[in-house]
Motif scaffolding. Structure first.
Motif, short mmCIF file in Angstrom:
data_model
loop_
_atom_site.label_atom_id
_atom_site.label_comp_id
_atom_site.label_asym_id
_atom_site.label_seq_id
_atom_site.Cartn_x
_atom_site.Cartn_y
_atom_site.Cartn_z
N TYR A 162 -13.64 5.02 2.14
CA TYR A 162 -14.84 5.64 2.74
C TYR A 162 -16.01 5.60 1.75
CZ TYR A 162 -17.70 9.51 4.65
OH TYR A 162 -18.72 10.29 5.14
N TYR A 163 -15.73 5.98 0.49
CA TYR A 163 -16.81 6.00 -0.51
C TYR A 163 -17.14 4.59 -1.01
CZ TYR A 163 -16.61 11.10 -0.67
OH TYR A 163 -16.68 12.43 -0.36
N GLU A 164 -16.12 3.72 -1.01
CA GLU A 164 -16.38 2.33 -1.42
C GLU A 164 -17.40 1.71 -0.47
OE1 GLU A 164 -12.54 0.47 -1.81
OE2 GLU A 164 -12.97 0.00 -3.92
N LYS A 165 -17.19 1.96 0.82
CA LYS A 165 -18.11 1.39 1.83
C LYS A 165 -19.52 1.94 1.67
CE LYS A 165 -15.02 -0.01 5.51
NZ LYS A 165 -14.13 0.63 6.50
N LYS A 166 -19.63 3.17 1.21
CA LYS A 166 -20.95 3.76 1.00
C LYS A 166 -21.60 3.24 -0.28
CE LYS A 166 -20.54 8.25 3.22
NZ LYS A 166 -21.90 8.50 3.73
N GLY A 167 -20.80 2.55 -1.10
CA GLY A 167 -21.34 1.95 -2.33
C GLY A 167 -21.55 2.94 -3.47
N ILE A 168 -20.83 4.09 -3.43
CA ILE A 168 -21.05 5.08 -4.50
C ILE A 168 -19.79 5.32 -5.33
CG2 ILE A 168 -23.00 6.28 -3.43
CD1 ILE A 168 -21.03 8.43 -2.46
N LEU A 169 -18.76 4.46 -5.15
CA LEU A 169 -17.50 4.68 -5.87
C LEU A 169 -17.44 3.91 -7.19
CD1 LEU A 169 -14.56 6.02 -5.20
CD2 LEU A 169 -13.89 3.62 -5.19
#
Ligand code: AMP
Length: 190
Positions: A162-169
């Motif tokens: 979920y956070y990978e897709k948002k680009g913040i991981l």
């Protein structure tokens, strides 16, 4: 002001690193584990229910945890905040985004602590051996730890995508020593 999530299995060092960020960078640490333990010390019906779940290594219900954390998000609107131990499932991650959005904020960074599960077991066994018995948490025992790792794998790991897709991981190697891990975190959040 920034808001970061520290994500990782039990015993990976999130609490230790949170405390360093509080000391060095003036962050507020919001640990749902600590907030829940505070609730259990009140000996209320709710406290007893929470105690039972925590002592088995299962997650406390979203409703309880979300209530506790959303109030805090609003209280610390003008501070840099570390979320330690929250979110622990996809629903909590979405609720956190919504709660932040409601006050025109968003997460800046999510840091995943990567650690080998065998090393984790060793760490907790050492913690149990070295600690005076009254310093041990009730869930510091190997059977409960194994359950907590299973709960982490099934409920919490799906948040990574979920956070990978948002680009913040960002991912860090949590098997390095404390100072090195801290350095890595500082690089990510600076
Ligand atoms: P911690 O101190 O983060 O290791 O959490 C200790 C225990 O508190 C966990 O094993 C859960 O039972 C409960 N807990 C902490 N944070 C959460 C959360 N975000 N959602 C549900 N249960 C939680």
């Amino acid at each position: 002001m920034s808001r970061i999530v520290l994500l990782g299995p039990p015993g990976c060092g999130k609490g230790t690193q949170s405390k360093l960020l509080v000391e060095k960078k003036n962050y507020i640490q919001l640990s749902t584990g600590d907030l829940l333990r505070e609730e259990t010390s009140k000996n209320s019906d709710l406290g007893k229910k929470i105690s039972m779940l925590m002592e088995s290594g299962e997650l406390v219900s979203d409703e309880i945890v979300i209530n506790i954390i959303v109030n805090k998000v609003e209280e610390y609107v003008n501070k840099s905040v570390i979320f330690d131990g929250f979110p622990r499932n996809l629903n909590q991650a979405k609720v956190l985004d919504k709660a932040l959005e409601n006050i025109s904020l968003e997460l800046d960074s999510v840091i995943l602590f990567k650690i080998d599960f065998d090393i984790l077991k060793e760490r907790i066994q050492n913690r149990i051996k070295e600690a005076a018995s009254n310093d041990l948490r009730k869930d510091d025992n190997i059977e409960i730890l194994l359950n907590r790792i299973e709960v982490y794998k099934s409920s919490t790991l799906p948040i990574v995508e979920y956070y990978e897709k948002k680009g913040i991981l960002s991912k860090i190697n949590a098997m390095e020593d404390i100072d090195k891990v801290n350095e890595e975190i500082l690089k990510i959040i600076s």
